[in-house]
Scaffold this motif. Structure first.
Motif, PDB file in Angstrom:
ATOM      1  N   VAL A  65       0.842  -1.210   0.000  1.00 23.89           N
ATOM      2  CA  VAL A  65       0.000   0.000   0.000  1.00 23.89           C
ATOM      3  C   VAL A  65       0.869   1.249   0.000  1.00 23.89           C
ATOM      4  CG1 VAL A  65      -1.705   1.331   1.286  1.00 23.89           C
ATOM      5  CG2 VAL A  65      -1.927  -1.152   1.141  1.00 23.89           C
ATOM      6  N   LEU A  66       1.876   1.291   0.868  1.00 26.57           N
ATOM      7  CA  LEU A  66       2.748   2.465   0.934  1.00 26.57           C
ATOM      8  C   LEU A  66       3.579   2.609  -0.330  1.00 26.57           C
ATOM      9  CD1 LEU A  66       3.922   2.280   4.673  1.00 26.57           C
ATOM     10  CD2 LEU A  66       2.085   3.654   3.678  1.00 26.57           C
ATOM     11  N   SER A  67       3.920   1.493  -0.961  1.00 26.41           N
ATOM     12  CA  SER A  67       4.645   1.540  -2.237  1.00 26.41           C
ATOM     13  C   SER A  67       3.792   2.179  -3.323  1.00 26.41           C
ATOM     14  CB  SER A  67       5.060   0.128  -2.671  1.00 26.41           C
ATOM     15  OG  SER A  67       6.002  -0.420  -1.780  1.00 26.41           O
ATOM     16  N   LEU A  68       2.493   1.940  -3.275  1.00 30.61           N
ATOM     17  CA  LEU A  68       1.584   2.550  -4.244  1.00 30.61           C
ATOM     18  C   LEU A  68       1.434   4.044  -3.993  1.00 30.61           C
ATOM     19  CD1 LEU A  68      -1.128  -0.241  -4.384  1.00 30.61           C
ATOM     20  CD2 LEU A  68       0.233   0.564  -6.322  1.00 30.61           C
ATOM     21  N   CYS A  69       1.444   4.444  -2.729  1.00 32.55           N
ATOM     22  CA  CYS A  69       1.344   5.879  -2.412  1.00 32.55           C
ATOM     23  C   CYS A  69       2.577   6.628  -2.923  1.00 32.55           C
ATOM     24  CB  CYS A  69       1.204   6.083  -0.908  1.00 32.55           C
ATOM     25  SG  CYS A  69      -0.343   5.455  -0.209  1.00 32.55           S
ATOM     26  N   TYR A  70       3.749   6.040  -2.728  1.00 34.51           N
ATOM     27  CA  TYR A  70       4.971   6.723  -3.141  1.00 34.51           C
ATOM     28  C   TYR A  70       5.357   6.411  -4.585  1.00 34.51           C
ATOM     29  CZ  TYR A  70       9.850   8.242  -3.287  1.00 34.51           C
ATOM     30  OH  TYR A  70      11.034   8.854  -3.640  1.00 34.51           O
ATOM     31  N   GLY A  71       5.188   5.177  -4.995  1.00 35.92           N
ATOM     32  CA  GLY A  71       5.629   4.779  -6.327  1.00 35.92           C
ATOM     33  C   GLY A  71       4.660   5.116  -7.437  1.00 35.92           C
ATOM     34  N   ALA A  72       3.390   5.333  -7.098  1.00 36.31           N
ATOM     35  CA  ALA A  72       2.392   5.647  -8.120  1.00 36.31           C
ATOM     36  C   ALA A  72       1.602   6.912  -7.795  1.00 36.31           C
ATOM     37  CB  ALA A  72       1.437   4.466  -8.289  1.00 36.31           C
ATOM     38  N   GLY A  73       1.878   7.525  -6.650  1.00 38.18           N
ATOM     39  CA  GLY A  73       1.194   8.764  -6.292  1.00 38.18           C
ATOM     40  C   GLY A  73      -0.265   8.586  -5.946  1.00 38.18           C
ATOM     41  N   LEU A  74      -0.636   7.408  -5.455  1.00 36.98           N
ATOM     42  CA  LEU A  74      -2.047   7.140  -5.155  1.00 36.98           C
ATOM     43  C   LEU A  74      -2.432   7.681  -3.784  1.00 36.98           C
ATOM     44  CD1 LEU A  74      -1.770   5.323  -7.638  1.00 36.98           C
ATOM     45  CD2 LEU A  74      -3.022   3.550  -6.389  1.00 36.98           C
ATOM     46  N   ARG A  75      -3.675   8.099  -3.676  1.00 40.30           N
ATOM     47  CA  ARG A  75      -4.270   8.333  -2.365  1.00 40.30           C
ATOM     48  C   ARG A  75      -4.471   6.966  -1.701  1.00 40.30           C
ATOM     49  NH1 ARG A  75      -7.167  11.392  -6.183  1.00 40.30           N
ATOM     50  NH2 ARG A  75      -7.022  13.652  -5.904  1.00 40.30           N
ATOM     51  N   VAL A  76      -4.501   6.933  -0.373  1.00 41.95           N
ATOM     52  CA  VAL A  76      -4.704   5.660   0.321  1.00 41.95           C
ATOM     53  C   VAL A  76      -6.024   5.024  -0.115  1.00 41.95           C
ATOM     54  CG1 VAL A  76      -5.113   4.576   2.563  1.00 41.95           C
ATOM     55  CG2 VAL A  76      -3.302   6.251   2.318  1.00 41.95           C
ATOM     56  N   SER A  77      -7.068   5.829  -0.233  1.00 41.92           N
ATOM     57  CA  SER A  77      -8.377   5.302  -0.629  1.00 41.92           C
ATOM     58  C   SER A  77      -8.319   4.686  -2.020  1.00 41.92           C
ATOM     59  CB  SER A  77      -9.430   6.411  -0.595  1.00 41.92           C
ATOM     60  OG  SER A  77      -9.077   7.481  -1.463  1.00 41.92           O
ATOM     61  N   GLU A  78      -7.525   5.277  -2.913  1.00 40.83           N
ATOM     62  CA  GLU A  78      -7.392   4.738  -4.266  1.00 40.83           C
ATOM     63  C   GLU A  78      -6.643   3.411  -4.245  1.00 40.83           C
ATOM     64  OE1 GLU A  78      -7.244   9.046  -6.631  1.00 40.83           O
ATOM     65  OE2 GLU A  78      -5.379   7.988  -6.132  1.00 40.83           O
ATOM     66  N   ALA A  79      -5.591   3.329  -3.432  1.00 45.66           N
ATOM     67  CA  ALA A  79      -4.823   2.083  -3.334  1.00 45.66           C
ATOM     68  C   ALA A  79      -5.686   0.957  -2.770  1.00 45.66           C
ATOM     69  CB  ALA A  79      -3.592   2.292  -2.467  1.00 45.66           C
ATOM     70  N   LEU A  80      -6.463   1.269  -1.742  1.00 46.31           N
ATOM     71  CA  LEU A  80      -7.265   0.234  -1.091  1.00 46.31           C
ATOM     72  C   LEU A  80      -8.455  -0.206  -1.939  1.00 46.31           C
ATOM     73  CD1 LEU A  80      -7.265   1.334   2.652  1.00 46.31           C
ATOM     74  CD2 LEU A  80      -5.610  -0.024   1.376  1.00 46.31           C
ATOM     75  N   ALA A  81      -8.791   0.552  -2.967  1.00 45.02           N
ATOM     76  CA  ALA A  81      -9.907   0.182  -3.845  1.00 45.02           C
ATOM     77  C   ALA A  81      -9.464  -0.665  -5.027  1.00 45.02           C
ATOM     78  CB  ALA A  81     -10.614   1.441  -4.358  1.00 45.02           C
ATOM     79  N   LEU A  82      -8.161  -0.884  -5.190  1.00 45.85           N
ATOM     80  CA  LEU A  82      -7.662  -1.625  -6.352  1.00 45.85           C
ATOM     81  C   LEU A  82      -8.107  -3.088  -6.321  1.00 45.85           C
ATOM     82  CD1 LEU A  82      -3.977  -0.319  -6.640  1.00 45.85           C
ATOM     83  CD2 LEU A  82      -5.896   0.222  -8.150  1.00 45.85           C
ATOM     84  N   THR A  83      -8.448  -3.589  -7.496  1.00 46.86           N
ATOM     85  CA  THR A  83      -8.816  -4.997  -7.661  1.00 46.86           C
ATOM     86  C   THR A  83      -7.783  -5.684  -8.544  1.00 46.86           C
ATOM     87  OG1 THR A  83     -10.117  -4.635  -9.677  1.00 46.86           O
ATOM     88  CG2 THR A  83     -11.247  -4.291  -7.564  1.00 46.86           C
ATOM     89  N   ARG A  84      -7.882  -7.007  -8.649  1.00 50.16           N
ATOM     90  CA  ARG A  84      -6.983  -7.742  -9.546  1.00 50.16           C
ATOM     91  C   ARG A  84      -7.149  -7.268 -10.985  1.00 50.16           C
ATOM     92  NH1 ARG A  84      -4.124 -12.262  -8.265  1.00 50.16           N
ATOM     93  NH2 ARG A  84      -4.440 -13.236  -6.214  1.00 50.16           N
ATOM     94  N   ALA A  85      -8.367  -6.951 -11.352  1.00 48.04           N
ATOM     95  CA  ALA A  85      -8.632  -6.479 -12.715  1.00 48.04           C
ATOM     96  C   ALA A  85      -7.897  -5.171 -13.000  1.00 48.04           C
ATOM     97  CB  ALA A  85     -10.134  -6.302 -12.926  1.00 48.04           C
ATOM     98  N   ASP A  86      -7.756  -4.331 -11.978  1.00 46.92           N
ATOM     99  CA  ASP A  86      -7.047  -3.060 -12.150  1.00 46.92           C
ATOM    100  C   ASP A  86      -5.555  -3.261 -12.365  1.00 46.92           C
ATOM    101  OD1 ASP A  86      -9.383  -1.534 -11.758  1.00 46.92           O
ATOM    102  OD2 ASP A  86      -9.137  -1.611  -9.580  1.00 46.92           O
ATOM    103  N   LEU A  87      -5.057  -4.454 -11.998  1.00 47.50           N
ATOM    104  CA  LEU A  87      -3.626  -4.731 -12.057  1.00 47.50           C
ATOM    105  C   LEU A  87      -3.228  -5.543 -13.281  1.00 47.50           C
ATOM    106  CD1 LEU A  87      -3.251  -5.805  -8.324  1.00 47.50           C
ATOM    107  CD2 LEU A  87      -2.448  -3.661  -9.288  1.00 47.50           C
ATOM    108  N   ASP A  88      -4.173  -5.850 -14.156  1.00 54.49           N
ATOM    109  CA  ASP A  88      -3.914  -6.763 -15.262  1.00 54.49           C
ATOM    110  C   ASP A  88      -2.894  -6.232 -16.253  1.00 54.49           C
ATOM    111  OD1 ASP A  88      -5.501  -8.701 -14.273  1.00 54.49           O
ATOM    112  OD2 ASP A  88      -7.258  -8.231 -15.492  1.00 54.49           O
TER     113      ASP A  88
END
Length: 309
Positions: free
Chosen positions: A155-178
């Protein structure tokens, strides 16, 4: 919807409900934002009820004067409400009155004579590159359960490595990662594509490889210890632990990692428009604040290093 049963009549109760529905369906605001807007308008109507000596009716709103609005703002000031909160309240109240005008219920000029409180610009407080990396890497040292440590690192890697808000990171699904890029749903339900750097991808893959729960393709991948969707509060608490362990300032939060993402990109010559797209900002002016952050860092380095500074 605010609890205004004792302060407004039935007609305005219905108008408030219709306004909140519009905020959710048309403007696609989050439930928490709608709740906040409703609370602000409810406070204003409570104030008017006190002045009117009874329930607020449509005629009360039609007779509204700029002096009434200023009196409300003054009363909020006496409660030590900040300029930023007061400006937000005024924006919510204006939104409700604009809705009444669009619906042909009423119109008022009272707000045209009221100035929005000035808000001092506060710059985002980014971490240094070393602090950001240590924040992520130290997570494993504070957690005994390997899969929980891997989860929080991802989660923290997504905040720093992709600039995501915490809420955006926690909403990710497998489909979003394809794909090679992340499909991120941000504020207002807007979707953007964000590149996923190798370090963040590895962190996610490590977590997925040891997560003890079955994850459906359409469900959020980050889970709590009982299998439910992970709460943002747990990530915030984790960063509080990391602040203590690493001696970081109180400004070190999960959102500070998102600020760090933008500031470090800009410092390496990143294009402002591209950073705007990556962050999901609707307006470039929101992103431009990072130019001031980068300039401040440059001047700080100059004054520390230059022999004649």
């Amino acid at each position: 919807m605010p609890n205004t049963a004792f302060t407004v009549d039935a007609f305005l109760q219905n108008q408030l409900a219709a306004w909140e529905r519009e905020l959710g369906v048309v403007r696609r605001l989050s439930p928490l934002t709608i709740q906040s807007y409703g609370r602000d308008v409810g406070q204003f109507l409570d104030f008017l009820s006190g002045h009117a000596g009874g329930k607020v009716k449509l005629e009360t709103l039609k007779d509204l004067r700029a002096a009434d609005i200023r009196a409300f703002m003054a009363s909020r000031r006496e409660d030590d409400v900040t300029s930023r909160s007061l400006a937000r309240s005024l924006s919510a109240i204006k939104s409700f009155f604009a809705f009444l005008e669009r619906e042909g219920v009423m119109a008022t000029e009272a707000f045209n004579a009221v100035r929005t409180p000035k808000i001092g610009r506060s710059l985002p407080k980014a971490l240094t590159v070393i602090e950001a990396k240590r924040t992520i890497a130290t997570t494993a040292e504070l957690e005994e359960q390997p899969w929980v440590a891997a989860r929080d690192m991802a989660v923290l890697s997504l905040c720093y490595g992709a600039g995501l808000r915490v809420s955006e990171a926690l909403a990710l699904t497998r489909a979003d990662l394809d794909a090679e890029t992340l499909r991120v749903t941000g504020k207002g339900g807007k979707t953007r594509m964000v590149p996923l750097i190798a370090a963040a991808r590895r962190a996610i893959d490590t977590y997925l490889g040891i997560c003890p729960f079955a994850l459906d393709p359409g469900q959020p991948i980050f889970r709590g210890v009982k299998g439910g969707v992970l709460s943002p509060r747990l990530i915030q608490m984790r960063v509080v632990q990391l602040r203590g362990a690493l001696g970081l300032p109180p400004s070190a939060t999960p959102h500070a990692l998102r600020h760090s993402f933008a500031t470090h990109l800009l410092g390496k010559g990143g294009d402002l428009r591209a950073i705007q797209e990556l962050l999901g900002h609707a307006s470039l002016s929101t992103t431009q604040i990072y130019t001031a952050v980068d300039t401040d860092r440059l001047l700080e380095s100059y004054h520390k290093a230059h022999p004649r500074a």
